[in-house]
Design a protein around this motif. Structure first.
Motif, PDB file in Angstrom:
ATOM      1  N   GLN A   1       0.820  -1.204   0.000  1.00 54.76           N
ATOM      2  CA  GLN A   1       0.000   0.000   0.000  1.00 54.76           C
ATOM      3  C   GLN A   1       0.857   1.258   0.000  1.00 54.76           C
ATOM      4  N   GLU A   2       1.943   1.227   0.754  1.00 54.23           N
ATOM      5  CA  GLU A   2       2.828   2.396   0.782  1.00 54.23           C
ATOM      6  C   GLU A   2       3.439   2.635  -0.596  1.00 54.23           C
ATOM      7  N   ARG A   3       3.814   1.547  -1.284  1.00 50.53           N
ATOM      8  CA  ARG A   3       4.386   1.687  -2.620  1.00 50.53           C
ATOM      9  C   ARG A   3       3.363   2.283  -3.579  1.00 50.53           C
ATOM     10  N   LYS A   5       0.780   4.150  -2.785  1.00 51.66           N
ATOM     11  CA  LYS A   5       0.508   5.543  -2.433  1.00 51.66           C
ATOM     12  C   LYS A   5       1.495   6.478  -3.128  1.00 51.66           C
ATOM     13  N   LYS A   6       2.739   6.036  -3.197  1.00 48.70           N
ATOM     14  CA  LYS A   6       3.755   6.851  -3.869  1.00 48.70           C
ATOM     15  C   LYS A   6       3.494   6.933  -5.371  1.00 48.70           C
TER      16      LYS A   6
END
Length: 281
Positions: A1-3, A5-6
């Motif tokens: 998810q963090e990837r 988001k970027k």
């Protein structure tokens, strides 16, 4: 998810976990209306594990006149309603979609037969394994995992990755183990199962009571499948129903021989490169 988001992916979370009350989620138009009104999407992409999973969301999209696409990951007659009015509503949802996608030709053919759709209806877009599964096996990691799971030096490790739910047929493998016990191969065979689900306690109890605990390792929910498959010698999936299971494609990418039941798109995915057995009974 963090990837993601970027990569400028915006997340709008549901009010609750769909699996906590699947029927409530499937019929929840209010939450879908609120999210769609706030986001104002140009297109909605529904990904279904079951044909009724997004019924409320699709109804919300229709009421707001937002075009939508439906991807069905599993098409089985048992997953569709038996009530004719409900069946007609599902048919309407498919007919008014911009596109309907299935992951195997077998699944699409089941849908066409069930709803009497014409030959040109629907599209097949198969699943695929990501690049990490095509990397060569790490021999150090392989040995470490096999030692950790108690695999003999010349043992055969059979790996299964599937949620611990009735549809995945884990008990078929436990039945097979009872036959293996009377063979010379039993001492050398080990099983590793990755996945979590409602049958965890039942399967754990049966494994303990049948004296197979030394042979079966339950890994629970895991995030590093590509690494864990390095330890395996073959992959087994004894499902009662499937679309095209991603886990089979991942195991194929790891160059593992496959044993799978002749359900859904399994035979289609293997295309002769594995052992297909009869559906469980």
């Amino acid at each position: 998810q963090e990837r993601l988001k970027k990569a400028v992916v915006a997340y709008h979370w549901f009010d609750y976990n769909p699996e906590s009350d699947i029927l409530r989620f499937a019929n929840d138009q209010e939450m879908a209306l609120r999210i769609f009104t706030a986001v104002q999407p140009d297109l909605i992409y529904f990904v279904n594990g079951s044909p009724l999973a997004s019924f409320g969301g699709i109804s919300a999209a229709q009421s707001l006149s937002i075009p939508y696409v439906i991807l069905e990951e599993l098409v089985s007659p048992a997953n569709f309603p038996t009530d004719q009015s409900e069946l007609n509503a599902v048919r309407h949802n498919y007919k008014t979609a911009q596109a309907v996608i299935c992951v195997s030709h077998q699944n699409l053919n089941v849908m066409k037969t069930l709803f009497d759709f014409p030959d040109g209806f629907g599209r097949v877009i198969p699943n695929t394994a990501t690049s990490e599964f095509f990397r060569p096996t790490d021999p150090i990691r392989r040995q470490k995992l096999r030692t950790e799971w108690g695999v003999p030096e010349k043992g055969i490790l059979c790996f299964t990755a599937a949620k611990l739910e009735p549809v995945k047929g884990h008990e078929v493998q436990l039945d097979a183990m009872e036959h293996l016990k009377s063979t010379s191969a039993w001492d050398q065979v080990r099983f590793a199962w990755a996945g979590q689900g409602r049958l965890f306690d039942k399967l754990s109890t049966r494994i303990a009571n049948s004296d197979t605990s030394r042979h079966v390792t339950l890994l629970g929910h895991v995030w590093n499948m590509a690494e864990l498959l390095d330890a395996a010698d073959m992959f087994i999936l004894t499902s009662h129903a499937e679309g095209v299971p991603l886990t089979i494609l991942e195991a194929m990418a790891k160059s593992l021989p496959i044993i799978a039941t002749d359900v859904g798109g399994n035979t289609e995915a293997l295309s002769g490169c594995g052992k297909i057995i009869d559906p469980p009974n």
